[in-house]
Design an enzyme around this catalytic site. Structure first.
Site, PDB file in Angstrom:
ATOM      1  N   SER A   1     123.668  15.630-136.221  1.00  0.00           N
ATOM      2  CA  SER A   1     124.501  15.863-135.025  1.00  0.00           C
ATOM      3  C   SER A   1     125.628  16.857-135.338  1.00  0.00           C
ATOM      4  O   SER A   1     126.008  17.657-134.470  1.00  0.00           O
ATOM      5  CB  SER A   1     125.068  14.553-134.476  1.00  0.00           C
ATOM      6  OG  SER A   1     125.989  13.988-135.359  1.00  0.00           O
ATOM      7  N   ASN A   2     126.121  16.844-136.560  1.00  0.00           N
ATOM      8  CA  ASN A   2     127.138  17.850-136.928  1.00  0.00           C
ATOM      9  C   ASN A   2     126.517  19.243-136.998  1.00  0.00           C
ATOM     10  O   ASN A   2     127.141  20.220-136.584  1.00  0.00           O
ATOM     11  CB  ASN A   2     127.802  17.489-138.251  1.00  0.00           C
ATOM     12  CG  ASN A   2     128.857  16.427-138.076  1.00  0.00           C
ATOM     13  OD1 ASN A   2     129.956  16.712-137.600  1.00  0.00           O
ATOM     14  ND2 ASN A   2     128.531  15.183-138.412  1.00  0.00           N
TER      15      ASN A   2
ATOM     16  N   ILE B   1     124.233  13.086-154.232  1.00  0.00           N
ATOM     17  CA  ILE B   1     125.381  13.662-154.938  1.00  0.00           C
ATOM     18  C   ILE B   1     124.912  14.978-155.560  1.00  0.00           C
ATOM     19  O   ILE B   1     123.900  14.998-156.274  1.00  0.00           O
ATOM     20  CB  ILE B   1     125.903  12.676-155.997  1.00  0.00           C
ATOM     21  CG1 ILE B   1     126.423  11.421-155.286  1.00  0.00           C
ATOM     22  CG2 ILE B   1     126.983  13.323-156.854  1.00  0.00           C
ATOM     23  CD1 ILE B   1     126.843  10.299-156.199  1.00  0.00           C
ATOM     24  N   LEU B   2     125.615  16.050-155.265  1.00  0.00           N
ATOM     25  CA  LEU B   2     125.203  17.352-155.804  1.00  0.00           C
ATOM     26  C   LEU B   2     125.450  17.404-157.300  1.00  0.00           C
ATOM     27  O   LEU B   2     126.506  16.992-157.786  1.00  0.00           O
ATOM     28  CB  LEU B   2     126.024  18.484-155.178  1.00  0.00           C
ATOM     29  CG  LEU B   2     125.672  19.003-153.793  1.00  0.00           C
ATOM     30  CD1 LEU B   2     126.397  20.315-153.564  1.00  0.00           C
ATOM     31  CD2 LEU B   2     124.184  19.166-153.586  1.00  0.00           C
TER      32      LEU B   2
ATOM     33  N   HIS C   1     133.356  14.002-144.362  1.00  0.00           N
ATOM     34  CA  HIS C   1     133.248  12.587-144.745  1.00  0.00           C
ATOM     35  C   HIS C   1     133.957  11.740-143.687  1.00  0.00           C
ATOM     36  O   HIS C   1     135.102  12.034-143.319  1.00  0.00           O
ATOM     37  CB  HIS C   1     133.902  12.372-146.122  1.00  0.00           C
ATOM     38  CG  HIS C   1     133.847  10.949-146.560  1.00  0.00           C
ATOM     39  ND1 HIS C   1     132.709  10.387-147.100  1.00  0.00           N
ATOM     40  CD2 HIS C   1     134.764   9.956-146.499  1.00  0.00           C
ATOM     41  CE1 HIS C   1     132.941   9.108-147.366  1.00  0.00           C
ATOM     42  NE2 HIS C   1     134.183   8.821-147.008  1.00  0.00           N
TER      43      HIS C   1
ATOM     44  N   SER D   1     137.340  13.652-142.532  1.00  0.00           N
ATOM     45  CA  SER D   1     137.957  14.661-143.405  1.00  0.00           C
ATOM     46  C   SER D   1     136.931  15.726-143.777  1.00  0.00           C
ATOM     47  O   SER D   1     135.770  15.401-144.046  1.00  0.00           O
ATOM     48  CB  SER D   1     138.425  14.018-144.721  1.00  0.00           C
ATOM     49  OG  SER D   1     139.232  12.890-144.493  1.00  0.00           O
TER      50      SER D   1
ATOM     51  N   GLU E   1     133.628  15.070-158.628  1.00  0.00           N
ATOM     52  CA  GLU E   1     133.916  13.656-158.351  1.00  0.00           C
ATOM     53  C   GLU E   1     133.669  13.357-156.869  1.00  0.00           C
ATOM     54  O   GLU E   1     134.198  14.063-155.995  1.00  0.00           O
ATOM     55  CB  GLU E   1     135.380  13.372-158.700  1.00  0.00           C
ATOM     56  CG  GLU E   1     135.614  11.930-159.083  1.00  0.00           C
ATOM     57  CD  GLU E   1     137.103  11.678-159.319  1.00  0.00           C
ATOM     58  OE1 GLU E   1     137.557  10.583-158.989  1.00  0.00           O
ATOM     59  OE2 GLU E   1     137.789  12.609-159.791  1.00  0.00           O
ATOM     60  N   LEU E   2     132.915  12.315-156.576  1.00  0.00           N
ATOM     61  CA  LEU E   2     132.465  12.025-155.205  1.00  0.00           C
ATOM     62  C   LEU E   2     133.624  11.887-154.215  1.00  0.00           C
ATOM     63  O   LEU E   2     134.554  11.109-154.434  1.00  0.00           O
ATOM     64  CB  LEU E   2     131.649  10.720-155.205  1.00  0.00           C
ATOM     65  CG  LEU E   2     131.083  10.293-153.848  1.00  0.00           C
ATOM     66  CD1 LEU E   2     129.990  11.244-153.387  1.00  0.00           C
ATOM     67  CD2 LEU E   2     130.584   8.861-153.887  1.00  0.00           C
ATOM     68  N   ASP E   3     133.549  12.643-153.113  1.00  0.00           N
ATOM     69  CA  ASP E   3     134.504  12.554-151.999  1.00  0.00           C
ATOM     70  C   ASP E   3     135.962  12.717-152.452  1.00  0.00           C
ATOM     71  O   ASP E   3     136.875  12.147-151.848  1.00  0.00           O
ATOM     72  CB  ASP E   3     134.350  11.212-151.249  1.00  0.00           C
ATOM     73  CG  ASP E   3     132.966  11.049-150.630  1.00  0.00           C
ATOM     74  OD1 ASP E   3     132.350  12.075-150.294  1.00  0.00           O
ATOM     75  OD2 ASP E   3     132.515   9.910-150.482  1.00  0.00           O
TER      76      ASP E   3
ATOM     77  N   GLN F   1     132.456  10.362-134.804  1.00  0.00           N
ATOM     78  CA  GLN F   1     131.546  11.514-134.807  1.00  0.00           C
ATOM     79  C   GLN F   1     131.904  12.507-133.699  1.00  0.00           C
ATOM     80  O   GLN F   1     131.723  13.712-133.871  1.00  0.00           O
ATOM     81  CB  GLN F   1     130.095  11.044-134.726  1.00  0.00           C
ATOM     82  CG  GLN F   1     129.684  10.387-136.045  1.00  0.00           C
ATOM     83  CD  GLN F   1     128.189  10.343-136.267  1.00  0.00           C
ATOM     84  OE1 GLN F   1     127.410  10.356-135.329  1.00  0.00           O
ATOM     85  NE2 GLN F   1     127.782  10.265-137.525  1.00  0.00           N
TER      86      GLN F   1
ATOM     87  N   GLU G   1     134.309  14.614-135.307  1.00  0.00           N
ATOM     88  CA  GLU G   1     133.674  15.488-136.304  1.00  0.00           C
ATOM     89  C   GLU G   1     133.045  16.716-135.654  1.00  0.00           C
ATOM     90  O   GLU G   1     133.067  17.811-136.228  1.00  0.00           O
ATOM     91  CB  GLU G   1     132.581  14.719-137.056  1.00  0.00           C
ATOM     92  CG  GLU G   1     133.128  13.616-137.933  1.00  0.00           C
ATOM     93  CD  GLU G   1     132.080  13.054-138.871  1.00  0.00           C
ATOM     94  OE1 GLU G   1     130.915  12.926-138.454  1.00  0.00           O
ATOM     95  OE2 GLU G   1     132.447  12.733-140.018  1.00  0.00           O
TER      96      GLU G   1
HETATM   97  C1  GRF Z   1     128.620  12.282-140.553  1.00  0.00           C
HETATM   98  O1  GRF Z   1     129.324  11.238-139.954  1.00  0.00           O
HETATM   99  C2  GRF Z   1     129.326  12.786-141.760  1.00  0.00           C
HETATM  100  O2  GRF Z   1     130.687  12.525-141.765  1.00  0.00           O
HETATM  101  C3  GRF Z   1     128.683  12.026-142.894  1.00  0.00           C
HETATM  102  O3  GRF Z   1     127.362  11.832-142.497  1.00  0.00           O
HETATM  103  C4  GRF Z   1     127.273  11.824-141.097  1.00  0.00           C
HETATM  104  C5  GRF Z   1     126.167  12.750-140.720  1.00  0.00           C
HETATM  105  O4  GRF Z   1     125.837  12.655-139.368  1.00  0.00           O
HETATM  106  N1  GRF Z   1     128.822  12.748-144.129  1.00  0.00           N
HETATM  107  P1  GRF Z   1     124.882  13.726-138.732  1.00  0.00           P
HETATM  108  O5  GRF Z   1     123.613  13.778-139.566  1.00  0.00           O
HETATM  109  O6  GRF Z   1     125.600  15.033-138.695  1.00  0.00           O
HETATM  110  O7  GRF Z   1     124.587  13.208-137.342  1.00  0.00           O
END
Ligand code: GRF
Length: 219
Positions: free
Chosen positions: A17-18, A95-96, A112, A139, A146-148, A174, A177
């Site tokens: 969705s992002n 995790i990359l 995140h 965020s 280091e994660l997040d 979301q 976001e």
């Molecule tokens: C988002 O809420 C983002 O913050 C997290 O994973 C989710 C991904 O959602 N890292 P989408 O796949 O973009 O719908």
């Protein structure tokens, strides 16, 4: 005169969705070119969204590689092929590896769903409600080993309502976001954001904390 576009690759694992929010802004006026959407999951719905928008897609499935190092090397090779100026993690659930992070230092961002440094990792909505937080949010940060935990670029905040469940809080977060991530990408496209050894520069000013971004959404 044609505007130069910032070339990005987007890494996803799921719904996308992002990614869709970014595509929708590009359709309006966001000066960005998505050279590929890469997923570790062949059935990620975000791949369908990308194809519908005419964007190249590639799947790099973890099960095809004997270990993490081999996977990360394959992922790096795939990413390089698309020559991104910025790598955008958007619900990428792996995790990359450091081989990627060091190759693209300061060139990888992630979104995140929490007000970092609070609630790293998974289940942030459940964690925030359980901790009786008054606010939650999302965020966007630079990715480090280091994660997040990389330097935070920007955050959007909302109130947690008395009757919020993890699901309603997720939906509202979301919505934030979907405006926050395209806005941060716009700053990159305008060349106004940079990571340096001292921290994050926005418009040549060193940030003393995350940029607080208030989207125009009804929550
Ligand atoms: C988002 O809420 C983002 O913050 C997290 O994973 C989710 C991904 O959602 N890292 P989408 O796949 O973009 O719908």
């Amino acid at each position: 005169m044609a505007t130069l576009k910032l070339t990005i690759v987007v890494l996803i694992s799921g719904h996308g969705s992002n990614l869709q929010a970014i595509i929708d802004e590009i359709d309006k006026d966001l000066p960005i070119q998505i050279s590929a959407v890469i997923s570790d999951q062949a059935n990620a719905y975000g791949l369908t969204r990308a194809r519908q928008a005419g964007i190249k897609t590639t799947v790099v499935p973890a099960q095809d590689y004997p270990n993490r190092q081999a996977y990360d090397q394959a992922l790096l090779t795939t990413i390089k092929q698309y020559q991104p100026e910025l790598i955008v993690l958007s619900g990428f659930m792996r995790i990359l590896g450091e081989v990627i992070i060091y190759h693209y230092t300061g060139k990888i961002i992630n979104i995140h769903p929490s007000l970092l440094p609070k609630f790293k990792g998974l289940h942030t909505y459940v964690q925030a409600i359980a901790a009786q937080e008054k606010h939650h949010g999302s965020s966007v940060h630079f990715v480090t080993a280091e994660l997040d935990s990389g330097p935070i670029i920007a955050q959007s905040t909302l109130d947690i309502l008395a009757d919020d469940s993890a699901e309603t809080l997720k939906q509202r977060t979301q919505s934030l976001e979907h405006q926050l991530y395209p806005q941060v990408l716009r700053w990159f496209a305008e060349n106004s954001l940079h990571l340096s050894a001292e921290g994050i520069y926005k418009d040549n000013q060193l940030l003393t904390g995350p940029i607080s971004f208030t989207p125009k959404v009804n929550l």
